[in-house]
Motif scaffolding. Structure first.
Motif, PDB file in Angstrom:
ATOM      1  N   CYS A  92      -2.905 -27.103  -4.009  1.00  0.00           N
ATOM      2  CA  CYS A  92      -4.002 -27.736  -3.305  1.00  0.00           C
ATOM      3  C   CYS A  92      -4.691 -28.749  -4.203  1.00  0.00           C
ATOM      4  O   CYS A  92      -5.878 -28.673  -4.491  1.00  0.00           O
ATOM      5  CB  CYS A  92      -5.010 -26.710  -2.803  1.00  0.00           C
ATOM      6  SG  CYS A  92      -4.211 -25.377  -1.939  1.00  0.00           S
ATOM      7  N   LEU A  93      -3.911 -29.669  -4.690  1.00  0.00           N
ATOM      8  CA  LEU A  93      -4.391 -30.596  -5.696  1.00  0.00           C
ATOM      9  C   LEU A  93      -5.036 -31.810  -5.045  1.00  0.00           C
ATOM     10  O   LEU A  93      -4.657 -32.232  -3.968  1.00  0.00           O
ATOM     11  CB  LEU A  93      -3.216 -31.046  -6.562  1.00  0.00           C
ATOM     12  CG  LEU A  93      -2.452 -29.876  -7.169  1.00  0.00           C
ATOM     13  CD1 LEU A  93      -1.090 -30.314  -7.621  1.00  0.00           C
ATOM     14  CD2 LEU A  93      -3.228 -29.272  -8.313  1.00  0.00           C
ATOM     15  N   ALA A  94      -6.012 -32.357  -5.763  1.00  0.00           N
ATOM     16  CA  ALA A  94      -6.695 -33.544  -5.261  1.00  0.00           C
ATOM     17  C   ALA A  94      -5.720 -34.716  -5.195  1.00  0.00           C
ATOM     18  O   ALA A  94      -5.680 -35.463  -4.220  1.00  0.00           O
ATOM     19  CB  ALA A  94      -7.867 -33.872  -6.155  1.00  0.00           C
ATOM     20  N   LYS A  95      -4.953 -34.892  -6.252  1.00  0.00           N
ATOM     21  CA  LYS A  95      -3.946 -35.954  -6.238  1.00  0.00           C
ATOM     22  C   LYS A  95      -2.582 -35.305  -6.369  1.00  0.00           C
ATOM     23  O   LYS A  95      -2.081 -35.089  -7.467  1.00  0.00           O
ATOM     24  CB  LYS A  95      -4.192 -36.915  -7.396  1.00  0.00           C
ATOM     25  CG  LYS A  95      -5.414 -37.775  -7.202  1.00  0.00           C
ATOM     26  CD  LYS A  95      -5.613 -38.663  -8.417  1.00  0.00           C
ATOM     27  CE  LYS A  95      -6.949 -39.374  -8.321  1.00  0.00           C
ATOM     28  NZ  LYS A  95      -7.318 -40.004  -9.588  1.00  0.00           N
ATOM     29  N   PRO A  96      -2.012 -34.978  -5.253  1.00  0.00           N
ATOM     30  CA  PRO A  96      -0.821 -34.137  -5.299  1.00  0.00           C
ATOM     31  C   PRO A  96       0.411 -34.866  -5.824  1.00  0.00           C
ATOM     32  O   PRO A  96       0.543 -36.072  -5.645  1.00  0.00           O
ATOM     33  CB  PRO A  96      -0.619 -33.745  -3.836  1.00  0.00           C
ATOM     34  CG  PRO A  96      -1.565 -34.542  -3.048  1.00  0.00           C
ATOM     35  CD  PRO A  96      -2.402 -35.392  -3.917  1.00  0.00           C
ATOM     36  N   PRO A  97       1.309 -34.111  -6.460  1.00  0.00           N
ATOM     37  CA  PRO A  97       2.555 -34.689  -6.956  1.00  0.00           C
ATOM     38  C   PRO A  97       3.604 -34.763  -5.849  1.00  0.00           C
ATOM     39  O   PRO A  97       3.422 -34.200  -4.770  1.00  0.00           O
ATOM     40  CB  PRO A  97       2.976 -33.680  -8.009  1.00  0.00           C
ATOM     41  CG  PRO A  97       2.470 -32.378  -7.483  1.00  0.00           C
ATOM     42  CD  PRO A  97       1.211 -32.678  -6.728  1.00  0.00           C
ATOM     43  N   LYS A  98       4.698 -35.439  -6.154  1.00  0.00           N
ATOM     44  CA  LYS A  98       5.809 -35.496  -5.198  1.00  0.00           C
ATOM     45  C   LYS A  98       6.751 -34.325  -5.430  1.00  0.00           C
ATOM     46  O   LYS A  98       6.947 -33.899  -6.556  1.00  0.00           O
ATOM     47  CB  LYS A  98       6.569 -36.796  -5.401  1.00  0.00           C
ATOM     48  CG  LYS A  98       5.759 -38.024  -5.046  1.00  0.00           C
ATOM     49  CD  LYS A  98       6.636 -39.246  -5.170  1.00  0.00           C
ATOM     50  CE  LYS A  98       5.891 -40.473  -4.688  1.00  0.00           C
ATOM     51  NZ  LYS A  98       6.784 -41.646  -4.610  1.00  0.00           N
ATOM     52  N   ARG A  99       7.330 -33.856  -4.362  1.00  0.00           N
ATOM     53  CA  ARG A  99       8.269 -32.734  -4.463  1.00  0.00           C
ATOM     54  C   ARG A  99       9.488 -32.967  -3.589  1.00  0.00           C
ATOM     55  O   ARG A  99       9.452 -33.801  -2.679  1.00  0.00           O
ATOM     56  CB  ARG A  99       7.637 -31.420  -3.990  1.00  0.00           C
ATOM     57  CG  ARG A  99       6.559 -30.886  -4.875  1.00  0.00           C
ATOM     58  CD  ARG A  99       5.219 -31.472  -4.535  1.00  0.00           C
ATOM     59  NE  ARG A  99       4.190 -30.455  -4.485  1.00  0.00           N
ATOM     60  CZ  ARG A  99       3.108 -30.549  -3.731  1.00  0.00           C
ATOM     61  NH1 ARG A  99       2.906 -31.596  -2.960  1.00  0.00           N
ATOM     62  NH2 ARG A  99       2.228 -29.573  -3.735  1.00  0.00           N
ATOM     63  N   ALA A 100      10.524 -32.209  -3.858  1.00  0.00           N
ATOM     64  CA  ALA A 100      11.757 -32.332  -3.067  1.00  0.00           C
ATOM     65  C   ALA A 100      12.329 -30.960  -2.748  1.00  0.00           C
ATOM     66  O   ALA A 100      12.303 -30.058  -3.586  1.00  0.00           O
ATOM     67  CB  ALA A 100      12.787 -33.157  -3.833  1.00  0.00           C
ATOM     68  N   ILE A 101      12.794 -30.815  -1.514  1.00  0.00           N
ATOM     69  CA  ILE A 101      13.448 -29.578  -1.082  1.00  0.00           C
ATOM     70  C   ILE A 101      14.822 -29.949  -0.510  1.00  0.00           C
ATOM     71  O   ILE A 101      14.928 -30.889   0.282  1.00  0.00           O
ATOM     72  CB  ILE A 101      12.621 -28.850   0.010  1.00  0.00           C
ATOM     73  CG1 ILE A 101      11.246 -28.458  -0.546  1.00  0.00           C
ATOM     74  CG2 ILE A 101      13.371 -27.624   0.526  1.00  0.00           C
ATOM     75  CD1 ILE A 101      10.327 -27.813   0.492  1.00  0.00           C
ATOM     76  N   THR A 141      -5.629 -36.080   1.060  1.00  0.00           N
ATOM     77  CA  THR A 141      -6.094 -36.519   2.374  1.00  0.00           C
ATOM     78  C   THR A 141      -5.087 -36.166   3.464  1.00  0.00           C
ATOM     79  O   THR A 141      -5.285 -36.490   4.626  1.00  0.00           O
ATOM     80  CB  THR A 141      -6.315 -38.039   2.383  1.00  0.00           C
ATOM     81  OG1 THR A 141      -5.104 -38.661   1.910  1.00  0.00           O
ATOM     82  CG2 THR A 141      -7.465 -38.422   1.472  1.00  0.00           C
ATOM     83  N   GLY A 142      -4.000 -35.553   3.061  1.00  0.00           N
ATOM     84  CA  GLY A 142      -2.986 -35.235   4.055  1.00  0.00           C
ATOM     85  C   GLY A 142      -2.507 -33.806   3.925  1.00  0.00           C
ATOM     86  O   GLY A 142      -3.311 -32.882   3.770  1.00  0.00           O
ATOM     87  N   ASN A 143      -1.192 -33.616   3.982  1.00  0.00           N
ATOM     88  CA  ASN A 143      -0.641 -32.275   3.846  1.00  0.00           C
ATOM     89  C   ASN A 143       0.525 -32.306   2.867  1.00  0.00           C
ATOM     90  O   ASN A 143       0.930 -33.362   2.377  1.00  0.00           O
ATOM     91  CB  ASN A 143      -0.212 -31.744   5.221  1.00  0.00           C
ATOM     92  CG  ASN A 143       0.792 -32.668   5.884  1.00  0.00           C
ATOM     93  OD1 ASN A 143       1.797 -33.035   5.278  1.00  0.00           O
ATOM     94  ND2 ASN A 143       0.537 -33.062   7.125  1.00  0.00           N
ATOM     95  N   CYS A 199       7.275 -38.108   1.212  1.00  0.00           N
ATOM     96  CA  CYS A 199       7.373 -38.134  -0.249  1.00  0.00           C
ATOM     97  C   CYS A 199       6.388 -39.134  -0.861  1.00  0.00           C
ATOM     98  O   CYS A 199       6.787 -40.086  -1.547  1.00  0.00           O
ATOM     99  CB  CYS A 199       8.806 -38.425  -0.690  1.00  0.00           C
ATOM    100  SG  CYS A 199       9.120 -37.895  -2.389  1.00  0.00           S
ATOM    101  N   GLY A 200       5.130 -38.911  -0.585  1.00  0.00           N
ATOM    102  CA  GLY A 200       4.091 -39.772  -1.152  1.00  0.00           C
ATOM    103  C   GLY A 200       4.088 -41.174  -0.590  1.00  0.00           C
ATOM    104  O   GLY A 200       3.725 -42.119  -1.281  1.00  0.00           O
ATOM    105  N   GLY A 201       4.523 -41.295   0.625  1.00  0.00           N
ATOM    106  CA  GLY A 201       4.503 -42.600   1.267  1.00  0.00           C
ATOM    107  C   GLY A 201       5.755 -43.422   1.024  1.00  0.00           C
ATOM    108  O   GLY A 201       5.831 -44.576   1.444  1.00  0.00           O
ATOM    109  N   TYR A 202       6.740 -42.850   0.357  1.00  0.00           N
ATOM    110  CA  TYR A 202       7.963 -43.613   0.080  1.00  0.00           C
ATOM    111  C   TYR A 202       8.781 -43.813   1.349  1.00  0.00           C
ATOM    112  O   TYR A 202       9.270 -44.903   1.620  1.00  0.00           O
ATOM    113  CB  TYR A 202       8.798 -42.895  -0.980  1.00  0.00           C
ATOM    114  CG  TYR A 202      10.011 -43.704  -1.407  1.00  0.00           C
ATOM    115  CD1 TYR A 202       9.943 -44.561  -2.498  1.00  0.00           C
ATOM    116  CD2 TYR A 202      11.216 -43.617  -0.714  1.00  0.00           C
ATOM    117  CE1 TYR A 202      11.042 -45.322  -2.880  1.00  0.00           C
ATOM    118  CE2 TYR A 202      12.307 -44.373  -1.089  1.00  0.00           C
ATOM    119  CZ  TYR A 202      12.228 -45.219  -2.170  1.00  0.00           C
ATOM    120  OH  TYR A 202      13.302 -45.965  -2.539  1.00  0.00           O
TER     121      TYR A 202
END
Lengths: 456, 381
Positions: free
Chosen positions: A47-56, A377-379, A411-414
């Protein structure tokens, strides 16, 4: 590929340690009386303010009966994919992708339509190392390990660099730490759960257990020294295998030292329910749900940024979808029971649609979990890319052209989702490259010539 | 150098510790090599973890009867006496587990694990347990390469000469599926495996040990004939409408027949050890559940009976039920599958790519690629 791309935002990890022990204890069914004995070390909270990118990454088998139709945002999904309908805005179904690395692997005995054998190369950027019946060997790291390794190199530390989860996985493997080095997924969600979420939960500080832990450490130190000395004695090729073993022991130690992560406030620890037999295919549904819930929770809580899940094996001969009301007939041959996933896939038809529909429901469940977890600001899904990768077009033809690959998450807007992307005859490696770009991971070393290419 | 297969691990702990719980079945299935034999690939993190879990469980069971595992006269708390017992255990058990005598430095290293355990004020049994766990996770146990740390490799022209303990280990893993016993290790220690006659004599001795040799000989034949692994004997099933005599009781009976027949040719005083017998003897080992397939009516119950079979129909292992029923479809015969095994595995022939103008074999209700046998996807479809 411009068609897939939106804007490229830099990764900006910002870890805020938070505690959420009560949630964790609830999930474990323990009382709050145990609170004070929990370790005060905190893992990275979610639940980070500036979340990192992740991959599944999710690997599954036997192709599909039908696929998304139309082009652009107005694409339609066939009826059995209806569970994904609510998530259309986050989807990117691909059409026209082919498994070029398998086509290019020299193998005079193999016809070019052997989709099942494509599993080991599916998530790698290289051709096969070796073609052997039943155990084709991946020619390089699969993308999950490659990304995890890059994050480590950049000093980004999460309790686990990646998670490899399986649902009754056996046979052909899709996950490789490196060329010839398997990254076997754990088929036991209960063990994974205990390791990942509850590893540091003692019932009380116990000096006896601490002593045992120290003694065990000295024992493992000898195992490592033995492996190191052995590796230098057995020649180059054997030495590489022993080195892989040593790497595995070190990785294991690191995981044990990391203990169980604590989960940030507001992030849910999955309730995975009572233990069921992890080798009984009748539990396939339950096990899938447990692994997907663990994946979603681990990603949301930033326990790891990379998860790979291999469902079943390369053909699912052993899986009869009893949870869909399809019972074994007791008849069958080389494809397993007449009603195995594999046999049904060969015949095609309504039962195949039923099974495909079940798979899509599981994917929808995962996507839904990631969407439900808010961050910034998102999910979580906004900052994640999910790849659902099958290795053949359909169960009848086994073609490795037009394989059904589905992306979900921005993925962070990519990624510019809500689009049915039609490409023509594009190697799957170009899609993997897009994912690397989205994650901000340089592709150097992942691909062999000529696969380090952008999508057209 | 090869890592122990799951079977070899199970047989090894059974022989070393009397632990018959088959703990290695918790490991992922072994990969197979081109010839269909189990051939484990590199150890993943999951396997490293499982090796640790298995070692802990096996050691936990073993130290429950410490008197049997590591006999010791020292009184509790007599550290010097217990130390001596620990060293004796390391030398004796280590030699059997590593399949060669330990060098002094190796005894010192393992004793170091015992010693640091004791220094943490943990008891003798815990020290022995941790030594045992170190041994069971050591590459010297897990990999078949029995060369002492300081030994020089004996070159013989372009080749490296096997050490006597490597010869002993190869012999016992081949014929027992486990490491050498004390007698074989003694022979290796004393350089008594140097001539073909000495090796043959030991081989005959190992083949005389019923249970172990029968298991290993059965394992070998099941792998050689591609009856293990996916779609093998364990998954065997037939269509009840097309094969009315089929019952699920036939499945274990068919496996038992193959094992018993192979053992009858190679194991024990009656065995003639001849390939001709394996390939031509018109003999079956039959239970009630398999009797109908041989047109026999006088076999009842689950006790296996040796029967002379119709010589016009049956000759050796290739006409017995195991080979014929696995390399077939669920409803009938499949000459192409059988021919593929004979051509590839017996005659060492290669199969070319299927010519484009060969139509797929069709069978009602089955899709085409299941039966295209020129690709390795044959079984996988």
């Amino acid at each position: 590929m411009k068609a897939l791309m939106s804007t490229h935002k830099p990764i900006n990890p910002d870890h805020k340690p938070k505690y959420c022990r009560r949630t964790l204890l609830r999930a474990l069914g323990l009382g709050p009386g145990l609170l004070p004995v929990l370790t005060t070390d905190f893992a990275y909270a979610g639940c980070l303010a500036k979340p990192p990118k992740r991959a599944i990454f999710v690997v599954w088998t036997n192709g599909v009966q039908e696929w998304a139709q139309g082009s652009g945002p107005s694409f339609t999904l066939p009826g059995y994919m209806k569970s994904l309908e609510p998530h259309k805005a986050d989807l990117l179904p691909l059409a026209g992708v082919k498994l070029q690395t398998l086509k290019d692997t020299p193998n005079p005995q193999k016809a070019d339509n052997v989709g099942h054998g494509a599993t080991p190369a599916l998530l790698t950027g290289k051709k096969y190392k070796e073609l052997r019946p039943f155990v084709e060997i991946g020619g390089g790291p699969s993308i999950d390990s490659f990304i995890a390794n890059d994050l480590l190199k950049r000093g980004i530390k999460t309790p686990r660099s990646s998670l490899a989860l399986g649902v009754m996985q056996e046979g052909y493997l899709a996950l490789w730490r490196d060329s010839g080095q398997p990254n076997r997924p754990d088929n036991d969600p209960y063990r994974v759960f205990a390791d990942v979420f509850a590893g540091n939960m003692g019932t009380a500080p116990d000096p006896q257990i601490d002593k045992l832990r120290m003694a065990r450490k000295s024992m493992l130190d000898l195992v490592k020294r033995d492996l190191d000395a052995f590796k230098k004695r057995v020649g180059r090729e054997n030495g590489a295998r022993i080195d892989a073993h040593l790497t595995s022991v070190r990785e294991l130690e690191k995981n044990l030292d990391a203990g169980g992560a604590q989960v940030g406030a507001g992030c849910a620890v999955p309730a995975i329910g009572n233990k069921v037999d992890v080798k009984n295919t009748r539990n396939f549904h339950t096990l899938t749900k447990a692994q997907f819930d663990i994946a979603a929770a681990a990603i949301a809580a930033d326990v790891t940024r990379v998860v790979a899940i291999q469902m079943g094996n390369e053909g699912d001969n052993h899986v009869v979808p009893t949870w869909l009301g399809i019972e074994p007939t007791g008849k069958g041959g080389g494809l397993g029971d007449e009603n195995s996933h594999h046999s049904i896939a060969h015949r095609g038809g309504d039962n195949k649609r039923k099974i495909d529909g079940w798979f899509f429901e599981q994917f929808a469940h995962l996507i839904d979990k990631l969407r439900t977890d808010k961050e910034g600001t998102g999910n979580v899904l906004d900052n994640t890319v999910c790849l659902f990768a099958n290795h053949m077009q359909n169960g009848g033809s086994h073609s490795i052209d037009n394989i059904p690959w589905l992306l979900a998450g921005k993925c962070g807007g990519y990624f510019k989702t809500n689009d049915n992307v039609k490409v023509s005859n594009v190697p799957h490696t170009q899609v993997l490259k897009e994912i690397l770009l989205a994650m901000g991971v340089p592709s150097t070393g992942f691909f062999e010539d000529p696969y380090d290419q952008d999508l057209p | 150098m090869r890592r122990l297969t799951r079977r070899e691990y199970n047989h090894s702990v059974a022989q070393l510790l009397g632990d018959t719980s088959q703990p290695a079945n918790a490991l992922p299935t072994d990969a197979q090599n081109e010839a269909g034999f189990a051939s484990p690939i590199a150890v993943s993190t999951l396997e490293a973890r499982l090796y640790g879990d298995i070692a802990e469980a096996v050691a936990g069971r073993a130290v429950k009867d410490l008197g049997k595992l590591a006999p010791c006269d020292a009184k509790v708390g007599d550290r010097a006496g217990e130390d001596a017992c620990a060293r004796r255990f390391i030398e004796g058990f280590g030699r059997r587990a590593y399949r060669r005598p330990l060098e002094a430095s190796e005894v010192t290293d393992l004793f170091g694990v015992y010693d640091s355990t004791r220094k943490l004020t943990l008891d003798h049994a815990t020290g022995v347990s941790l030594v045992l766990q170190a041994i069971l996770q050591s590459p010297k146990f897990l990999y078949r390469w029995e060369v002492a740390p300081s030994a020089k490799l004996g070159r013989d022209g372009a080749y490296v000469r096997l050490t006597p303990h490597q010869v002993a280990s190869r012999l016992s893993f081949f014929l027992w599926g486990a490491g050498p016993d004390d007698a074989l290790l003694d022979a290796a220690d004393q350089g008594q495996l140097a001539t073909p006659e000495q090796v043959v004599a030991q081989g005959k001795r190992l083949l005389g040990v019923g249970g172990k040799a029968s298991d290993a000989v059965g394992d070998f034949h099941r792998q050689w004939l591609r009856l293990d692994g996916p779609a093998g004997l364990a998954d065997l099933s037939k269509s009840k409408s097309k094969v009315p005599a089929w019952t699920d009781d036939a499945r274990p009976a068919i496996k038992a027949e193959l094992d018993a027949f192979a053992a009858s040719v190679f194991v024990g005083p009656q065995a003639d050890g001849k390939l001709a017998t394996l390939l031509t003897a018109p003999v079956g080992f039959v239970r009630e559940s398999t009797a109908p397939f041989y047109d026999l009516t006088d076999v009842k119950g689950t006790t296996m009976v040796r029967k002379e079979l119709n010589v016009a129909q049956r000759a050796g292992v290739f006409t017995q039920l195991a080979f014929l029923s696995v390399h077939a479809t669920s409803s009938g015969s499949h000459p192409t599958k059988r021919g593929t095994v004979v051509w590839r595995d017996l005659l060492c022939g290669a199969l070319g790519k299927l010519p484009d103008n060969v139509p797929p074999v069709k069978e009602a209700g089955t899709n085409v690629s299941a039966l295209r046998t020129a690709d390795d996807g044959e079984v996988l479809g």
